[in-house]
Enzyme design. Sequence first.
Site, PDB file in Angstrom:
ATOM      1  N   ASP A  70       1.213   4.689   1.652  1.00  0.00           N
ATOM      2  CA  ASP A  70       0.774   5.591   2.716  1.00  0.00           C
ATOM      3  C   ASP A  70       1.364   6.974   2.476  1.00  0.00           C
ATOM      4  O   ASP A  70       2.486   7.123   1.983  1.00  0.00           O
ATOM      5  CB  ASP A  70       1.229   5.062   4.080  1.00  0.00           C
TER       6      ASP A  70
ATOM      7  N   ASP B  51       9.634   2.758  13.240  1.00  0.00           N
ATOM      8  CA  ASP B  51      10.328   1.652  13.917  1.00  0.00           C
ATOM      9  C   ASP B  51      11.774   1.437  13.447  1.00  0.00           C
ATOM     10  O   ASP B  51      12.717   1.487  14.230  1.00  0.00           O
ATOM     11  CB  ASP B  51       9.508   0.349  13.855  1.00  0.00           C
TER      12      ASP B  51
ATOM     13  N   ASP C 219       0.840  -1.193   0.000  1.00  0.00           N
ATOM     14  CA  ASP C 219       0.000   0.000   0.000  1.00  0.00           C
ATOM     15  C   ASP C 219       0.880   1.250   0.000  1.00  0.00           C
ATOM     16  O   ASP C 219       2.080   1.178   0.301  1.00  0.00           O
ATOM     17  CB  ASP C 219      -0.968   0.008   1.179  1.00  0.00           C
TER      18      ASP C 219
HETATM   19  P1  ATP Z   1       3.965  -3.751   4.776  1.00  0.00           P
HETATM   20  O1  ATP Z   1       2.701  -2.964   4.803  1.00  0.00           O
HETATM   21  O2  ATP Z   1       4.465  -4.065   3.425  1.00  0.00           O
HETATM   22  O3  ATP Z   1       3.909  -4.963   5.648  1.00  0.00           O
HETATM   23  P2  ATP Z   1       5.030  -1.447   6.069  1.00  0.00           P
HETATM   24  O4  ATP Z   1       6.421  -0.971   6.346  1.00  0.00           O
HETATM   25  O5  ATP Z   1       4.177  -0.560   5.236  1.00  0.00           O
HETATM   26  O6  ATP Z   1       5.123  -2.881   5.434  1.00  0.00           O
HETATM   27  P3  ATP Z   1       3.019  -1.192   8.058  1.00  0.00           P
HETATM   28  O7  ATP Z   1       2.704  -2.084   9.203  1.00  0.00           O
HETATM   29  O8  ATP Z   1       2.010  -1.008   6.985  1.00  0.00           O
HETATM   30  O9  ATP Z   1       4.378  -1.721   7.458  1.00  0.00           O
HETATM   31  O10 ATP Z   1       3.401   0.213   8.683  1.00  0.00           O
HETATM   32  C1  ATP Z   1       3.625   1.361   7.898  1.00  0.00           C
HETATM   33  C2  ATP Z   1       4.759   2.193   8.490  1.00  0.00           C
HETATM   34  O11 ATP Z   1       4.377   2.656   9.799  1.00  0.00           O
HETATM   35  C3  ATP Z   1       6.062   1.436   8.694  1.00  0.00           C
HETATM   36  O12 ATP Z   1       6.844   1.427   7.527  1.00  0.00           O
HETATM   37  C4  ATP Z   1       6.704   2.206   9.822  1.00  0.00           C
HETATM   38  O13 ATP Z   1       7.313   3.387   9.334  1.00  0.00           O
HETATM   39  C5  ATP Z   1       5.507   2.628  10.676  1.00  0.00           C
HETATM   40  N1  ATP Z   1       5.207   1.648  11.732  1.00  0.00           N
HETATM   41  C6  ATP Z   1       4.408   0.563  11.651  1.00  0.00           C
HETATM   42  N2  ATP Z   1       4.352  -0.104  12.809  1.00  0.00           N
HETATM   43  C7  ATP Z   1       5.130   0.576  13.668  1.00  0.00           C
HETATM   44  C8  ATP Z   1       5.475   0.401  15.034  1.00  0.00           C
HETATM   45  N3  ATP Z   1       5.007  -0.632  15.742  1.00  0.00           N
HETATM   46  N4  ATP Z   1       6.304   1.321  15.600  1.00  0.00           N
HETATM   47  C9  ATP Z   1       6.765   2.383  14.902  1.00  0.00           C
HETATM   48  N5  ATP Z   1       6.486   2.583  13.603  1.00  0.00           N
HETATM   49  C10 ATP Z   1       5.682   1.713  12.986  1.00  0.00           C
HETATM   50 MG    MG Z   2       2.077  -0.967   4.864  1.00  0.00          MG
END
Ligand code: ATP
Ligand code: MG
Length: 464
Positions: free
Chosen positions: A57, A137, A55
Amino acid sequence: MAVPRIIPRAGHPISRGYIDPDALRILYRLHRAGYQGYLVGGSVRDLMTGRTPKDFDIGTNARPQEIRRLFRNSRIIGRRFRLVHVFFDGGKIVEVSTFRRPPEAADTEPGGEGAEDILIREDNTFGTPEEDALRRDFTVNGLFYDIATFAVLDYVGGVDDLEARTIRTIGDPVIRFREDPVRMLRACEFAARLDFRMEDDLLQAIEEVRGEMRKSAAPRVAEELLDPLRRGWGAETYRRWSRTGLLAVILPELDREIADGSASPERETFWRMLAEADQRRGTGEAIPEPALLGALLLPLVFGAVRRERGKLDAPRLLATLEHVVNPIALRLSLPNQTVHLVKHCLYTLGRLTETRPSDASARRLVTKAWFPIALSLLSLYSHASGRYGEALTAWEEVLARAGKKVRPGEDLSHAAPFPEALVPPPALLSRHEIPLPTGGRTEDGRKRRPHRRGGRRRSTPAIR
Ligand code: ATP
Ligand code: MG
């Protein structure tokens, strides 16, 4: 205020052609209205490494109400974390969030462990882009792509870590993991899926604070446990969870059976099953979610059966399933319907290996909602263990003839939210003699009529 490292368009691989057109439209509109519009988080990481993001964001300095005013097709959601969902045709949603700052002491409450407790409970104070990067994170998840300049902005050293193929927390890993222990699971997951190494201090921190995993909300942990299996990097993720000792905290029963050095005869089969599931996911094949959970629980069932030693008749298997599945379902707050299906799936697996489709009573299995799920589990088990190949082929033929086969590429767990996709309506469940998982009452609270006694014989004993 720190200045980010700026990687101009010519210095990075992110082309607007790779960005979802709707996300791009949002970025442009924010920019034209005078706001900052950044692609943030996982999409930047994935585009920088040549992957397709799940996705896109968006981060901005516009406040939720201002974002809402710019996009008629949008809604403000969330309480703890207010952000805006912008809706598009076909059910697509793009998330737009206002930049936030990292939590401060005032945002955290002393809890169970007194002043030692720094678990984040509030995360809603707006901040600058730099603060927004710092609250994220891992460094590789903290990059921004700026629509005004087409440059990548790096406040956290994420570009270097992408190049060095390293997962590193933003800030002190011990603090970041204690704030939100689920980040420990995520570190391993990102390392597994990107094939990166975890940095030494991060690994040390996991060893130090992994016990705090127990403080995390059960549904979040359950979601993290399933996500890599659904997405095709389960084997590598579970291996890392096991080697870092995290699995021993969240699922000690499983870890005992499958950890390096475990003497369990099912260990190799388990790892091959996960690898097989990953490989199928890679080719677009759907594996229903309860079958994935079934694969996780199978080593425990085998372990329990082995310890029982006696003859394994149906009532005993049922009792074993209750004994194995219930404590885990409770600990992970798994939805009742899921638990119900997983138990059926594991129970039916036994029947599929014992009987042939030519048996009249066995043939009735095909009409059950959990039959394709059990068959999916049998398929994984059979390919991983080299056993029951004939039974698998015979049952697959029956399913194909019945026209109920889950088509390759049709992903039940994503096409519709989980329970609706797989769970038959309660009426169907009760018609098949299976008590509703809610106990003596139906979901709307009415008392259920007692099951018919005598008359039709039960084809499978009831599972509660
Ligand atoms: P994917 O959606 O492909 O699994 P993603 O990196 O987009 O990977 P998400 O869980 O959608 O992961 O989270 C989006 C973003 O929000 C992350 O890239 C990170 O920057 C932030 N994020 C998510 N979870 C946390 C957390 N527990 N603590 C701090 N930042 C977070
Ligand atoms: Mg994501």
